[in-house]
Design an enzyme around this catalytic site. Structure first.
Site, PDB file in Angstrom:
ATOM      1  N   LYS A 220       0.834  -1.193   0.000  1.00 38.38           N
ATOM      2  CA  LYS A 220       0.000   0.000   0.000  1.00 38.38           C
ATOM      3  C   LYS A 220       0.880   1.259   0.000  1.00 38.38           C
ATOM      4  CE  LYS A 220      -3.413   2.356   2.786  1.00 38.38           C
ATOM      5  NZ  LYS A 220      -4.166   2.366   4.026  1.00 38.38           N
ATOM      6  N   GLU A 226      10.802  -4.594   3.775  1.00 36.00           N
ATOM      7  CA  GLU A 226      10.877  -5.987   3.327  1.00 36.00           C
ATOM      8  C   GLU A 226      10.427  -6.108   1.870  1.00 36.00           C
ATOM      9  OE1 GLU A 226       9.388  -4.829   6.042  1.00 36.00           O
ATOM     10  OE2 GLU A 226       9.458  -6.240   7.721  1.00 36.00           O
ATOM     11  N   GLY A 280      -4.342  -1.560   5.409  1.00 35.98           N
ATOM     12  CA  GLY A 280      -3.634  -2.714   4.854  1.00 35.98           C
ATOM     13  C   GLY A 280      -4.269  -4.030   5.272  1.00 35.98           C
ATOM     14  N   ARG A 281      -4.638  -4.143   6.548  1.00 40.43           N
ATOM     15  CA  ARG A 281      -5.188  -5.417   7.038  1.00 40.43           C
ATOM     16  C   ARG A 281      -6.648  -5.607   6.649  1.00 40.43           C
ATOM     17  NH1 ARG A 281      -3.688  -1.967  11.041  1.00 40.43           N
ATOM     18  NH2 ARG A 281      -5.310  -1.104  12.397  1.00 40.43           N
ATOM     19  N   GLU A 366      -3.312  -5.891  15.658  1.00 37.52           N
ATOM     20  CA  GLU A 366      -2.839  -4.604  15.124  1.00 37.52           C
ATOM     21  C   GLU A 366      -3.933  -3.541  15.281  1.00 37.52           C
ATOM     22  OE1 GLU A 366       0.263  -4.531  11.858  1.00 37.52           O
ATOM     23  OE2 GLU A 366      -1.373  -3.633  10.755  1.00 37.52           O
ATOM     24  N   HIS A 397      -2.911 -31.938  18.865  1.00 35.30           N
ATOM     25  CA  HIS A 397      -1.675 -32.675  19.158  1.00 35.30           C
ATOM     26  C   HIS A 397      -0.519 -31.710  19.394  1.00 35.30           C
ATOM     27  CE1 HIS A 397      -3.728 -36.399  18.098  1.00 35.30           C
ATOM     28  NE2 HIS A 397      -4.339 -35.652  17.193  1.00 35.30           N
ATOM     29  N   LYS A 525      10.042   0.031  13.091  1.00 42.68           N
ATOM     30  CA  LYS A 525      10.542   0.315  11.730  1.00 42.68           C
ATOM     31  C   LYS A 525      11.644   1.375  11.801  1.00 42.68           C
ATOM     32  CE  LYS A 525       6.286  -0.415   9.063  1.00 42.68           C
ATOM     33  NZ  LYS A 525       5.247   0.275   8.291  1.00 42.68           N
TER      34      LYS A 525
END
Ligand code: F6P
Length: 561
Positions: A220, A226, A280-281, A366, A397, A525
């Site tokens: 965005k 990254e 973004g999310r 977030e 498990h 960041k």
């Protein structure tokens, strides 16, 4: 400026005020309701959930609600009718109805960034903003062209592999949707590169044919470290193998900053816009989902959007006591603020939803991982719980042992479908039986006496029985909620995601916190940028705290050793 920019800016200009408290006639102040809830919580401490069923013959009906085929059963939570009434009163007192309308009307609900949160527009059947409709058309057409082979690589070959480069919301949503829609998908294979660890990029591309690979650079902001590093690596990888023209035909970008993508050499027709008002999310509904559309096709992507839109309508129209996102929110508030449970488990019994807990982890933690209210004052109430989970039966498990016998309680949201797209009907029944057995075991537990009787029935001697029984006993009385639907098709996936989106928003309203910003992420960041400058400069380590400086020095000695 593009057409969609102007539409939206015009609309935003009309809605430029963040509202304050709403006048709520006839509703008690929140403090009074919280006091009653706390008292009810105390009173219920010694009542077991199983006994609540005995007291109320209609408990299942009273503590469940449905949207079409999707049923939310919360009768295994430790609540009674009084608690439910108080929680709904709390939602009214927080002005949930008004905040909900404010969000849908496009008013500013993200106070710190002065933005609306309009992800619902992205899933409208006929988007009320022309720009949204145009952009949807553009990226769906692009997806169809990739699928059909109308759009080819530089050497005239069809794309067989798509690499989506993005992180956070630019990865988790596409990954979840691609996994979940697998039985409906017949397009090129989708790979994901999110981590800045170079291993992930190289492991992914090493297996690919450059001539048949298309990269989607999804960011965005188009600044995320990254994604920018991985994009650079991909541009170099493709240019080395295909020549300088690769970027025009083998790359597309998804961003709210198209001009930045253009500066990186992306062809204008391969840049798909998203907007500031779609966090973004919350962006999977936008062109951020282009890899999903490439994999599963336009029809399935539209069905996914339709599912989300159904829940928008349900959230807006259903009375609070039958409103699934609101009920999920209120259950979460009860667990977190009254029962004081700091974490909950998301446990889909559906392998295609294995990525759902990761997705909701970002969405919930977030959004609501905040410790000041909208006015910047310290919160007295706890906010977002820790969310963790995984696909059942795998989780049984791994960490379910602690859920059954650990010293603290983590409630569970079970998610399960009635049908499977495969013909393995027996296996589906086994999956369902496991899911229901877990929620039942958590609730009923096993008393020491029952454990003793079981061991005696097996003929064990008394001394051994006495030794083993306390280890076998499970306290029970551990709450859970179960969401059941017919089958996990694209529409249901859309419903599930929108359900949790609105749940999380509703909780933020009750807590009075900002839901749509994420300032906490920024600090890390910035410090990364600072540290990057001093990683190889011993004289700069002096300024660091002793731990950070010591670790940098240790690394240096390891590298030299
Ligand atoms: O984690 C912070 C965050 O801003 C998320 O909200 C977002 O999903 C992610 O980074 C990726 O951001 P972008 O799409 O701008 O690269």
């Amino acid at each position: 400026m593009t057409r969609w920019d102007s539409d939206i800016e015009g609309e935003m200009a009309m809605r430029d005020e963040v509202g304050g408290a709403f006048p709520r006639e006839g509703v008690r102040p929140a403090a009074e309701i919280w006091a009653d809830l706390t008292a009810k919580g105390r009173a219920l401490t010694n009542t077991r959930i199983v006994d609540l069923f005995g007291r109320d013959a209609d408990r299942f009906m009273a503590f469940s609600a449905a949207q079409q085929d999707m049923l939310l059963d919360y009768s295994k939570e430790k609540i009674d009718r009084d608690v439910k009434g108080l929680l709904i009163e709390l939602a009214h007192s927080a002005g949930l109805d008004q905040w909900r309308e404010r969000m849908f009307a496009g008013e500013i609900v993200n106070g710190t960034e002065r933005r609306a949160a309009r992800h619902n527009l992205l899933r409208e059947r006929r988007p009320s903003l022309a720009g949204v409709a145009d952009m949807r058309e553009q990226f769906l057409e692009f997806a169809e062209d990739v699928r059909s082979g109308k759009r080819l690589g530089v050497s005239g070959k069809r794309f067989t592999d798509i690499v989506n480069i993005g992180i956070g919301g630019s990865f988790l949503g596409p990954k979840l949707a691609v996994d979940a829609m697998a039985p409906f998908a017949d397009g090129p294979r989708i790979h994901f590169v999110s981590n800045v660890d170079p291993w992930q990029f190289h492991r992914t591309v090493d297996e690919l044919d450059p001539a048949r690979t298309l990269f989607i650079c999804a960011s965005k902001s188009f600044t995320t470290q990254e994604t920018m590093l991985n994009t650079r690596a991909a541009l170099d990888w493709a240019a080395t193998r295909l020549g300088p023209k690769a970027v025009e035909q083998h790359f597309c970008a998804i961003t709210a900053k198209p001009e930045v993508a253009r500066q990186h050499g992306f062809a204008p027709e391969n840049i798909f816009q998203i907007w500031d008002w779609a966090g973004g999310r919350f962006s999977i509904w936008s062109s951020m989902g282009v890899c999903v559309a490439i994999r599963a096709g336009r029809r399935n992507f539209e069905a996914f959007l339709g599912g989300g839109a159904e829940i928008d309508q349900h959230f807006r129209e259903a009375p609070l006591e039958h409103n699934l996102p609101v009920l999920l929110a209120l259950i979460g508030i009860w667990r977190r603020n009254v029962m004081k449970q700091p974490a909950y488990v998301l446990s889909p019994y559906e392998d295609r939803l294995a990525a759902f807990p990761d997705y909701i982890q970002q969405l919930e933690m977030e959004s609501n991982g905040k410790s000041v209210n909208r006015d910047g004052e310290a919160m007295e109430l706890d906010t977002a719980p820790v969310v963790f989970g995984g696909a059942g039966t795998n989780t049984q498990h791994s960490f379910f042992q602690k859920l059954h016998q650990g010293t603290d309680v983590a409630p569970v949201d079970f998610i399960v479908g009635a049908e499977t797209p495969t013909a393995a009907l027996h296996a589906q029944a086994v999956l369902l039986a496991n899911c229901l057995a877990q929620s039942k075991a958590l609730m009923t537990g096993l008393s020491e006496q029952e454990a003793r009787e079981r061991l005696q029935a097996k003929g064990m001697d008394e001394a051994a029985v006495e030794k083993l029984a306390p280890h076998m006993a499970c306290p029970g009385d551990r709450p859970s909620t179960t969401l059941m639907y017919k089958s996990l098709d694209p529409r249901t996936l859309g419903r599930l995601i929108a359900l949790y989106e609105h749940k999380i928003f509703a909780q933020s309203v009750i807590w009075g916190i900002e839901c749509f910003d994420q300032w906490g992420v920024e600090l890390g960041k910035r410090l990364t940028e600072d540290l990057l400058r001093s990683v190889d400069e011993p004289e700069a380590w002096e300024k660091e705290d002793a731990s950070t400086g010591g670790l940098l020095a240790w690394r240096k000695s390891l590298m030299n050793g």
